[in-house]
Design a protein around this motif. Structure first.
Motif, PDB file in Angstrom:
ATOM      1  N   THR A 159       0.846  -1.188   0.000  1.00 36.46           N
ATOM      2  CA  THR A 159       0.000   0.000   0.000  1.00 36.46           C
ATOM      3  C   THR A 159       0.890   1.251   0.000  1.00 36.46           C
ATOM      4  OG1 THR A 159      -1.712   1.242   1.122  1.00 36.46           O
ATOM      5  CG2 THR A 159      -0.246  -0.032   2.526  1.00 36.46           C
ATOM      6  N   LEU A 160       0.453   2.238  -0.760  1.00 36.20           N
ATOM      7  CA  LEU A 160       1.219   3.488  -0.817  1.00 36.20           C
ATOM      8  C   LEU A 160       0.785   4.429   0.306  1.00 36.20           C
ATOM      9  CD1 LEU A 160       1.296   4.149  -4.663  1.00 36.20           C
ATOM     10  CD2 LEU A 160       2.823   2.756  -3.262  1.00 36.20           C
ATOM     11  N   ASP A 161      -0.319   4.102   0.975  1.00 33.54           N
ATOM     12  CA  ASP A 161      -0.767   4.970   2.081  1.00 33.54           C
ATOM     13  C   ASP A 161      -1.294   4.113   3.231  1.00 33.54           C
ATOM     14  OD1 ASP A 161      -3.457   4.502   0.878  1.00 33.54           O
ATOM     15  OD2 ASP A 161      -2.774   5.966  -0.603  1.00 33.54           O
ATOM     16  N   ASP A 162      -2.635   4.038   3.393  1.00 40.80           N
ATOM     17  CA  ASP A 162      -3.185   3.268   4.513  1.00 40.80           C
ATOM     18  C   ASP A 162      -3.152   1.774   4.208  1.00 40.80           C
ATOM     19  OD1 ASP A 162      -3.782   5.663   5.663  1.00 40.80           O
ATOM     20  OD2 ASP A 162      -5.930   5.600   5.219  1.00 40.80           O
ATOM     21  N   ALA A 163      -3.038   0.976   5.270  1.00 42.98           N
ATOM     22  CA  ALA A 163      -3.228  -0.472   5.130  1.00 42.98           C
ATOM     23  C   ALA A 163      -4.737  -0.750   5.175  1.00 42.98           C
ATOM     24  CB  ALA A 163      -2.524  -1.197   6.261  1.00 42.98           C
ATOM     25  N   ALA A 164      -5.131  -1.941   4.701  1.00 41.66           N
ATOM     26  CA  ALA A 164      -6.561  -2.277   4.658  1.00 41.66           C
ATOM     27  C   ALA A 164      -7.185  -2.215   6.063  1.00 41.66           C
ATOM     28  CB  ALA A 164      -6.744  -3.667   4.051  1.00 41.66           C
ATOM     29  N   GLY A 165      -6.508  -2.807   7.054  1.00 43.19           N
ATOM     30  CA  GLY A 165      -7.048  -2.805   8.419  1.00 43.19           C
ATOM     31  C   GLY A 165      -7.152  -1.389   8.972  1.00 43.19           C
ATOM     32  N   GLU A 166      -6.141  -0.587   8.646  1.00 42.47           N
ATOM     33  CA  GLU A 166      -6.122   0.809   9.103  1.00 42.47           C
ATOM     34  C   GLU A 166      -7.314   1.572   8.515  1.00 42.47           C
ATOM     35  OE1 GLU A 166      -2.422   2.390   7.759  1.00 42.47           O
ATOM     36  OE2 GLU A 166      -2.639   4.279   8.864  1.00 42.47           O
ATOM     37  N   ALA A 167      -7.588   1.358   7.219  1.00 40.37           N
ATOM     38  CA  ALA A 167      -8.719   2.026   6.564  1.00 40.37           C
ATOM     39  C   ALA A 167     -10.026   1.600   7.244  1.00 40.37           C
ATOM     40  CB  ALA A 167      -8.750   1.686   5.078  1.00 40.37           C
ATOM     41  N   PHE A 168     -10.151   0.321   7.568  1.00 44.58           N
ATOM     42  CA  PHE A 168     -11.352  -0.150   8.275  1.00 44.58           C
ATOM     43  C   PHE A 168     -11.467   0.526   9.644  1.00 44.58           C
ATOM     44  CE2 PHE A 168     -13.971  -3.830   6.774  1.00 44.58           C
ATOM     45  CZ  PHE A 168     -13.595  -3.762   5.451  1.00 44.58           C
ATOM     46  N   ASP A 169     -10.341   0.634  10.344  1.00 43.59           N
ATOM     47  CA  ASP A 169     -10.397   1.254  11.678  1.00 43.59           C
ATOM     48  C   ASP A 169     -10.819   2.720  11.564  1.00 43.59           C
ATOM     49  OD1 ASP A 169      -9.628  -1.166  12.746  1.00 43.59           O
ATOM     50  OD2 ASP A 169      -7.501  -0.636  12.912  1.00 43.59           O
ATOM     51  N   LYS A 170     -10.338   3.418  10.503  1.00 42.65           N
ATOM     52  CA  LYS A 170     -10.712   4.830  10.333  1.00 42.65           C
ATOM     53  C   LYS A 170     -12.184   4.962   9.940  1.00 42.65           C
ATOM     54  CE  LYS A 170      -6.066   6.508   9.374  1.00 42.65           C
ATOM     55  NZ  LYS A 170      -5.063   6.833   8.351  1.00 42.65           N
ATOM     56  N   VAL A 171     -12.650   4.088   9.070  1.00 41.97           N
ATOM     57  CA  VAL A 171     -14.073   4.136   8.683  1.00 41.97           C
ATOM     58  C   VAL A 171     -14.949   3.771   9.895  1.00 41.97           C
ATOM     59  CG1 VAL A 171     -15.838   2.975   7.262  1.00 41.97           C
ATOM     60  CG2 VAL A 171     -13.751   3.873   6.206  1.00 41.97           C
ATOM     61  N   TYR A 214       0.893  -3.824  -8.802  1.00 39.79           N
ATOM     62  CA  TYR A 214       0.625  -4.626  -7.597  1.00 39.79           C
ATOM     63  C   TYR A 214       0.627  -3.795  -6.313  1.00 39.79           C
ATOM     64  CZ  TYR A 214       1.922  -8.150 -11.052  1.00 39.79           C
ATOM     65  OH  TYR A 214       1.999  -8.903 -12.187  1.00 39.79           O
ATOM     66  N   ASP A 215       0.551  -2.464  -6.461  1.00 39.54           N
ATOM     67  CA  ASP A 215       0.455  -1.622  -5.266  1.00 39.54           C
ATOM     68  C   ASP A 215      -1.011  -1.323  -4.962  1.00 39.54           C
ATOM     69  OD1 ASP A 215       3.222  -1.345  -4.769  1.00 39.54           O
ATOM     70  OD2 ASP A 215       3.379   0.212  -6.310  1.00 39.54           O
ATOM     71  N   PHE A 216      -1.256  -0.916  -3.727  1.00 36.93           N
ATOM     72  CA  PHE A 216      -2.612  -0.585  -3.288  1.00 36.93           C
ATOM     73  C   PHE A 216      -2.647   0.837  -2.739  1.00 36.93           C
ATOM     74  CE2 PHE A 216      -1.866  -5.143  -2.438  1.00 36.93           C
ATOM     75  CZ  PHE A 216      -2.820  -5.686  -3.297  1.00 36.93           C
ATOM     76  N   SER A 217      -3.850   1.421  -2.700  1.00 34.95           N
ATOM     77  CA  SER A 217      -4.039   2.719  -2.058  1.00 34.95           C
ATOM     78  C   SER A 217      -5.455   2.747  -1.509  1.00 34.95           C
ATOM     79  CB  SER A 217      -3.851   3.848  -3.077  1.00 34.95           C
ATOM     80  OG  SER A 217      -4.377   5.049  -2.535  1.00 34.95           O
TER      81      SER A 217
END
Ligand code: KG4
Ligand code: ZN
Length: 346
Positions: A159-171, A214-217
């Motif tokens: 990921t170039l910024d947030d991780a998937a779990g981090e995004a879930f925690d923020k949402v 293969y990167d995520f954002s």
């Protein structure tokens, strides 16, 4: 007989200890300090370190008892030396060094994120010679090409910024859910319509796919959710929380699986292993199962209790390091909060 490996995990809020022989999990114990952090809305590092100090020896005793072995039976020790919180890591590494010296046994400092994949061998048996690993946690969303889990791991993207779990925690926070939000958003999403709101899929335009195949954002997606929630509130409308959660969760799972399957196809890979705390996510698990079935890819995901941090994954990686014939770590090794994923052993 394979050596008996003691594994110690203390990277974040879980104190985990386990005993593994070869690819067999003999016993384990995990303690968590999450209850002490929840009211602060995030992990408090000092609180986590102190909890590790208090829990380390009781957890060790409980793991030894559950495996029916004593410290004298241990042949080698593995400890997570990163990535993670420095204070938390230090407690586990100090305990592991003390045990290694006292018992006269070799010590391996290992990568906790790689451990999230290694643990799957204890569940689903030996890995094939070549496979892809999607490791998704609170801090990482990475795609790995693996030829040997202890000796040859190449990071294809991250990921170039947030991780998937981090995004879930923020949402989760945006939707007024308790910390950590991940599991709560997952639960809420199960009652909503995943197609209700067209949230963006990060790094998925044709141009992005050339530069970042293969990167995520996930930060643009998180912002889109925030704007949507704000627009509802500004307009005096109720936020359709279940539909927001479902549409958001669908977007995260879709991007993760679309890019991962693409990598499997392009690299001619037949086996995918998914691990890390976020692999507990039900939307990801369902989509991984259906998309991999369509593509004829064998997908392996550990049961949920082995997705979140635990000692078994560290012992499993230590056991893999011994099998690969890697040298023990020099006892002077430190902790590394940003240990790169291509370094399975410190
Ligand atoms: O691997 P992990 O236990 O700790 C790290 O090393 O980061 O991952 C924890 C992350 C947290 O962000 C948590 O909210 C998320 O995984 N998580 C979930 C679920 N279970 C845990 N996110 C979405 N759905 C879940 N069911
Ligand atoms: Zn983890």
């Amino acid at each position: 007989m394979d050596p008996l490996v003691l594994g110690i995990e203390s990277t974040c809020d879980e104190t985990g200890v386990a005993l593994v022989r070869g690819r067999d999990l003999l016993g384990e114990s995990v303690a968590s300090s999450m209850d002490e952090h929840a009211r602060f809305g995030g992990i408090v590092p000092e609180v986590a370190s102190r909890a590790h100090l208090e829990e380390m020896l009781p957890t060790l005793d409980a793991a030894l008892a559950s495996a029916g072995v004593s410290l004298a039976d241990v042949d080698a020790i593995a400890v997570a030396s990163g990535p993670g919180l420095v204070g938390s890591l230090t407690v586990g590494v100090a305990a592991a060094k003390a045990l290694a010296v006292a018992l006269g046994r070799p010590l391996y400092g290992v990568n906790h994120v790689v451990g999230h994949i290694a643990v799957d061998e204890l569940i689903h048996g030996p890995f094939p010679d070549r496979f892809l690993a999607l490791v998704v946690s609170g801090g990482h969303s990475s795609l790995l090409m693996v030829e040997d889990i202890a000796a040859s791991v190449v990071e294809l993207g991250q990921t170039l910024d947030d991780a998937a779990g981090e995004a879930f925690d923020k949402v989760g926070r945006l939707l007024g859910l308790p910390y950590p939000g991940g599991p709560h958003v997952d639960r809420l999403a199960r009652g909503g319509n995943p197609e209700a709101i067209a949230f963006p899929r990060g790094l998925s335009t044709p141009k992005d796919l050339v530069r970042h195949p293969y990167d995520f954002s996930f930060s643009g997606l998180k912002t889109a959710v925030a704007r949507y929630v704000e627009a509802c509130e500004d307009g005096g409308r109720d936020v359709p929380r279940e539909d927001v959660a479902a549409s958001f969760a669908a977007a995260v799972a879709d991007v993760l699986m679309t890019k991962t399957i693409r990598a499997c196809r392009e690299l001619g890979i037949q086996t995918l292993v998914i691990g890390g705390g976020f692999s507990a996510n039900s939307q990801l698990r369902e989509l991984a199962a259906s998309r991999c079935a369509e593509e004829g890819i064998d997908v392996r995901i550990p049961p949920i209790r082995y997705c979140t941090d635990n000692g078994a994954m560290i012992a499993a990686l230590g056991s893999a390091a011994l099998r690969a014939g890697l040298p023990r770590s020099d006892l002077g090794f430190g902790v590394d909060s940003a240990l790169p994923l291509d370094r399975a052993v410190a």
